[in-house]
Enzyme design. Structure first.
Site, PDB file in Angstrom:
ATOM      1  N   TYR A 161      64.686  50.182  42.038  1.00  0.00           N
ATOM      2  CA  TYR A 161      63.452  50.048  41.410  1.00  0.00           C
ATOM      3  C   TYR A 161      63.135  48.642  40.900  1.00  0.00           C
ATOM      4  CZ  TYR A 161      58.936  51.410  39.223  1.00  0.00           C
ATOM      5  OH  TYR A 161      57.429  51.413  38.921  1.00  0.00           O
ATOM      6  N   LYS A 165      60.530  45.801  42.230  1.00  0.00           N
ATOM      7  CA  LYS A 165      59.341  45.234  41.094  1.00  0.00           C
ATOM      8  C   LYS A 165      59.490  43.918  40.824  1.00  0.00           C
ATOM      9  CE  LYS A 165      57.001  49.047  41.341  1.00  0.00           C
ATOM     10  NZ  LYS A 165      55.557  49.260  42.118  1.00  0.00           N
TER      11      LYS A 165
END
Ligand SMILES: NC(=O)c1ccc[n+]([C@@H]2O[C@H](COP(=O)([O-])OP(=O)(O)OC[C@H]3O[C@@H](n4cnc5c(N)ncnc54)[C@H](OP(=O)(O)O)[C@@H]3O)[C@@H](O)[C@H]2O)c1
Length: 256
Positions: A161, A165
């Site tokens: 994640y 990002k």
């Protein structure tokens, strides 16, 4: 003399919001419609989009659902072409859809990696590309990419994640460099923990919440309205000079 009072209205604009079937994206669609935009709402779940469209219509707004699987570039291109055909233009793209999952780094599988990267980074890029081509022809567009505080600080058990990002932030900068002079601004928004139906179970656990609040200088988790304020600002005439930036909505998490 032109009034220096900023204009936050989205009246007359067409906005496309991905990940609109639930959570932050659903709220963003309602908020952008409330600010005057006509909205194209996209996700895989047709029935959830239909109920959102009914809610926006009942409030006097205009919304149209478009199903898309962001793991497939052909599906993204077809969805954006269909929204463009319907509305005749695309002024604002909110790349909100994204997946998060807790995995110890040593347990991440290839399919965990592929799914998160496909939606959070690859799908986001190709949505920028497809909508960007339309916006560049129009000579006007606003792209807002949903990042996270996890794009600038590490969060244990979120290796994929955080990497996805971080990639969103870099794509945002490069697209801003390539497109801003041609009328298309590109920015990202970086929320902290936001209370949504998807995060409620964790945030309603007092022990988990206490751990989060210990890192949050502002002393509370965020709301969907907090994120909507940042998105509307970046999409509106008030945000016209802002491009290539990451606007944190993180209660000070990354200030420490
Ligand atoms: N909630 C938070 O605390 C928080 C904090 C920081 C950043 N964010 C970011 O904010 C965004 C929204 O988060 P959220 O918590 O609202 O997420 P969520 O409730 O899990 O909703 C995710 C959305 O993405 C869509 N989606 C997932 N996979 C898709 C696919 N393959 N194709 C098309 N759509 C897909 C889902 O729709 P379907 O399943 O119907 O396709 C859904 O509408 C994400 O980018 C997330 O990383 C969230």
């Amino acid at each position: 003399m032109t009034s220096p009072h900023p204009n936050f209205s989205l009246s007359g604009q067409v906005a496309l919001i991905t990940g609109a079937s639930r959570g932050i994206g659903r709220g963003l669609a309602l908020a952008l419609a409330g600010a005057g935009a006509r909205v194209a709402v996209a996700a895989r779940s047709g029935p959830e989009l239909d109920s959102l469209v009914r809610e926006i219509s009942a409030a006097g707004g205009e919304a149209v659902p478009f199903t898309v699987d962001l793991r497939q570039v052909a599906s993204i291109e077809a969805m954006i072409a269909a929204a463009h055909r319907h509305f005749g233009r695309v002024d604002i793209l909110v790349n909100n859809a994204g997946l998060g999952a807790n995995h110890d780094a040593e347990a991440v599988t290839e399919s965990d990696w592929d799914e998160m990267m496909d939606v959070n980074l690859k799908g986001l890029f190709f949505a920028c590309q497809a909508a960007g081509k339309i916006m560049l022809k129009q000579g006007h567009g606003r792209i807002i990419n949903m990042s996270s505080q996890a794009s600038v600080v590490g969060i244990p058990r979120h290796a994929v994640y955080c990497a996805s990002k971080g990639g969103v932030n870099q794509l945002t900068k490069v697209l801003a460099l390539e497109w801003s002079a041609r009328g298309v601004t590109v920015n990202a928004v970086g929320p902290t923990f936001i209370y949504t139906p998807g995060t409620a179970e964790r945030l309603d656990n007092p022990e988990f919440l206490q751990g989060v609040l210990a890192r949050l200088p502002i002393g509370k988790v965020g709301t969907i309205a907090d994120v909507a304020g940042a998105v509307i600002y970046l999409a509106s005439p008030a945000g016209a000079m802002v491009t290539g930036t990451l606007l944190m909505v993180d209660g000070g998490w990354t200030a420490q």
